[in-house]
Write a protein that holds these residues in place. Structure first.
Motif, PDB file in Angstrom:
ATOM      1  N   SER A 128      25.314  26.890  47.915  1.00  0.00           N
ATOM      2  CA  SER A 128      24.156  26.087  48.326  1.00  0.00           C
ATOM      3  C   SER A 128      24.084  24.787  47.537  1.00  0.00           C
ATOM      4  CB  SER A 128      22.864  26.878  48.122  1.00  0.00           C
ATOM      5  OG  SER A 128      22.695  27.221  46.751  1.00  0.00           O
ATOM      6  N   GLY A 129      24.758  24.760  46.384  1.00  0.00           N
ATOM      7  CA  GLY A 129      24.826  23.550  45.565  1.00  0.00           C
ATOM      8  C   GLY A 129      26.266  23.163  45.314  1.00  0.00           C
ATOM      9  N   ASN A 130      26.506  22.489  44.190  1.00  0.00           N
ATOM     10  CA  ASN A 130      27.854  21.977  43.917  1.00  0.00           C
ATOM     11  C   ASN A 130      28.664  22.885  42.995  1.00  0.00           C
ATOM     12  OD1 ASN A 130      26.359  21.420  41.587  1.00  0.00           O
ATOM     13  ND2 ASN A 130      27.571  19.587  41.122  1.00  0.00           N
ATOM     14  N   ALA A 131      28.284  24.177  42.889  1.00  0.00           N
ATOM     15  CA  ALA A 131      29.018  25.079  41.993  1.00  0.00           C
ATOM     16  C   ALA A 131      29.070  26.484  42.566  1.00  0.00           C
ATOM     17  CB  ALA A 131      28.371  25.097  40.610  1.00  0.00           C
ATOM     18  N   ILE A 132      30.132  27.202  42.179  1.00  0.00           N
ATOM     19  CA  ILE A 132      30.276  28.610  42.555  1.00  0.00           C
ATOM     20  C   ILE A 132      31.017  29.300  41.419  1.00  0.00           C
ATOM     21  CG2 ILE A 132      32.526  28.467  43.715  1.00  0.00           C
ATOM     22  CD1 ILE A 132      31.199  30.173  46.003  1.00  0.00           C
ATOM     23  N   ALA A 133      30.692  30.563  41.171  1.00  0.00           N
ATOM     24  CA  ALA A 133      31.303  31.296  40.052  1.00  0.00           C
ATOM     25  C   ALA A 133      32.011  32.540  40.572  1.00  0.00           C
ATOM     26  CB  ALA A 133      30.245  31.680  39.024  1.00  0.00           C
ATOM     27  N   VAL A 134      33.151  32.837  39.946  1.00  0.00           N
ATOM     28  CA  VAL A 134      33.954  34.011  40.299  1.00  0.00           C
ATOM     29  C   VAL A 134      34.035  34.923  39.082  1.00  0.00           C
ATOM     30  CG1 VAL A 134      36.204  34.842  41.055  1.00  0.00           C
ATOM     31  CG2 VAL A 134      35.321  32.666  41.933  1.00  0.00           C
ATOM     32  N   ARG A 135      33.647  36.171  39.285  1.00  0.00           N
ATOM     33  CA  ARG A 135      33.732  37.163  38.198  1.00  0.00           C
ATOM     34  C   ARG A 135      34.597  38.333  38.666  1.00  0.00           C
ATOM     35  NH1 ARG A 135      28.895  41.246  36.347  1.00  0.00           N
ATOM     36  NH2 ARG A 135      29.976  42.268  34.607  1.00  0.00           N
ATOM     37  N   PHE A 136      35.523  38.742  37.820  1.00  0.00           N
ATOM     38  CA  PHE A 136      36.337  39.916  38.115  1.00  0.00           C
ATOM     39  C   PHE A 136      36.165  40.906  36.982  1.00  0.00           C
ATOM     40  CE2 PHE A 136      40.645  42.060  38.457  1.00  0.00           C
ATOM     41  CZ  PHE A 136      40.284  42.822  39.573  1.00  0.00           C
ATOM     42  N   LYS A 137      35.624  42.080  37.315  1.00  0.00           N
ATOM     43  CA  LYS A 137      35.366  43.124  36.319  1.00  0.00           C
ATOM     44  C   LYS A 137      36.253  44.329  36.652  1.00  0.00           C
ATOM     45  CE  LYS A 137      31.675  45.691  36.588  1.00  0.00           C
ATOM     46  NZ  LYS A 137      32.166  47.101  36.551  1.00  0.00           N
ATOM     47  N   ALA A 138      37.049  44.744  35.678  1.00  0.00           N
ATOM     48  CA  ALA A 138      37.940  45.884  35.889  1.00  0.00           C
ATOM     49  C   ALA A 138      37.962  46.753  34.641  1.00  0.00           C
ATOM     50  CB  ALA A 138      39.348  45.403  36.211  1.00  0.00           C
ATOM     51  N   ASP A 139      37.521  48.009  34.768  1.00  0.00           N
ATOM     52  CA  ASP A 139      37.533  48.910  33.619  1.00  0.00           C
ATOM     53  C   ASP A 139      37.961  50.316  34.038  1.00  0.00           C
ATOM     54  OD1 ASP A 139      35.328  49.723  35.052  1.00  0.00           O
ATOM     55  OD2 ASP A 139      33.860  49.194  33.521  1.00  0.00           O
ATOM     56  N   ASN A 140      38.773  50.354  35.085  1.00  0.00           N
ATOM     57  CA  ASN A 140      39.215  51.643  35.612  1.00  0.00           C
ATOM     58  C   ASN A 140      40.281  52.284  34.736  1.00  0.00           C
ATOM     59  OD1 ASN A 140      39.483  53.788  37.347  1.00  0.00           O
ATOM     60  ND2 ASN A 140      40.695  52.706  38.861  1.00  0.00           N
ATOM     61  N   HIS A 141      41.063  51.454  34.022  1.00  0.00           N
ATOM     62  CA  HIS A 141      42.108  51.900  33.096  1.00  0.00           C
ATOM     63  C   HIS A 141      43.286  52.592  33.791  1.00  0.00           C
ATOM     64  CE1 HIS A 141      39.383  50.765  29.944  1.00  0.00           C
ATOM     65  NE2 HIS A 141      38.493  51.668  30.312  1.00  0.00           N
ATOM     66  N   SER A 142      43.243  52.703  35.104  1.00  0.00           N
ATOM     67  CA  SER A 142      44.376  53.293  35.840  1.00  0.00           C
ATOM     68  C   SER A 142      44.564  52.516  37.141  1.00  0.00           C
ATOM     69  CB  SER A 142      44.134  54.774  36.128  1.00  0.00           C
ATOM     70  OG  SER A 142      42.955  54.962  36.887  1.00  0.00           O
ATOM     71  N   ASN A 143      44.587  51.204  36.993  1.00  0.00           N
ATOM     72  CA  ASN A 143      44.607  50.340  38.161  1.00  0.00           C
ATOM     73  C   ASN A 143      45.873  50.532  38.983  1.00  0.00           C
ATOM     74  OD1 ASN A 143      42.309  49.275  36.891  1.00  0.00           O
ATOM     75  ND2 ASN A 143      43.539  47.789  35.779  1.00  0.00           N
TER      76      ASN A 143
END
Length: 228
Positions: A128-143
């Motif tokens: 909606s504005g001039n910015a966007i954020a990407v977060r990647f969370k991984a804590d499965n430990h057996s990906n």
């Protein structure tokens, strides 16, 4: 007279050269050294999970992308998703925020992270504005997955191609960098920046030919002025 010929030659070749197609797209991997930073020095970004031997890394990383032009918005398209599934994506997930931090509103329509190996359509988001954020969370430990791939492109809205100083998507009013055309990443919702292979091949060949002409003009100018 020779100087006049030089300027005429350069002028003609610059006109022939035209804008480039398929310019550099900045690459980022999550998690990485950019975690926690706001990036605003590019006009197209390719973001993917950091992986090794076919599996993504554990971690919790957020990177924000912001246009220096306050009137622009950000277009994000997910190209590939292969993140281990868990209930409500509580263990591993991709999060898209409408701003520069995790306190901004979540763009994911489900209200939580994105996981699994299938994409829900539409697979794109607009800020909606001039910015966007990407977060990647991984804590499965057996990906077992390889993560995700996405592209982010700043754009502004126009009504006609004449108003756009870059490339305008055909089915909507998004005007983005000309370098988004024929670079191998679909950055328009309708895919018009990546037409058939023949069309992109012609654009590439024309650009290479005009670049050669420009180099030739500069060399000729140098030689003529040396012996003038």
């Amino acid at each position: 007279m020779s100087c006049l010929r030089c300027f005429v030659l350069l002028f003609v070749c610059v006109l022939l050269h035209g804008p480039a197609n398929g310019g550099e797209i900045l690459e980022y991997r999550l998690p990485g050294e950019q975690c926690g930073f706001i990036i605003e020095h590019g006009d197209q970004y390719h973001v993917a999970a950091k992986e090794e031997n076919g599996h993504y890394f554990d971690g919790d990383c957020i990177v924000s992308f912001r246009s220096k032009n306050a009137n622009e918005k950000m277009f994000l398209r997910i190209l590939r998703l292969d993140v281990d599934y868990s209930t409500l994506c509580q263990e591993d997930g991709l999060y898209i925020y409408d701003g520069t931090s995790s306190t901004d509103s979540l763009k994911n329509s489900n209200g939580y992270g994105i996981c699994g190996d299938s994409l829900s359509l539409p697979n794109y988001y607009k800020s909606s504005g001039n910015a966007i954020a990407v977060r990647f969370k991984a804590d499965n430990h057996s990906n077992t997955g390889i993560g995700f791939d996405l592209v982010i492109t700043p754009y502004h809205e126009v009504q006609t191609q004449d108003e756009c100083d870059g490339f305008k998507c055909l089915s909507d009013n998004k005007c983005m960098t000309i370098d988004a055309r024929c670079n191998g990443f679909t950055q328009c919702a309708d895919g018009s920046d990546e037409p058939s292979g023949l069309a992109c091949s012609r654009a590439f060949n024309i650009n290479v030919s005009s670049s050669v002409l420009l180099i030739f003009a500069v060399l000729c100018t140098t030689v003529i002025m040396t012996f003038d």
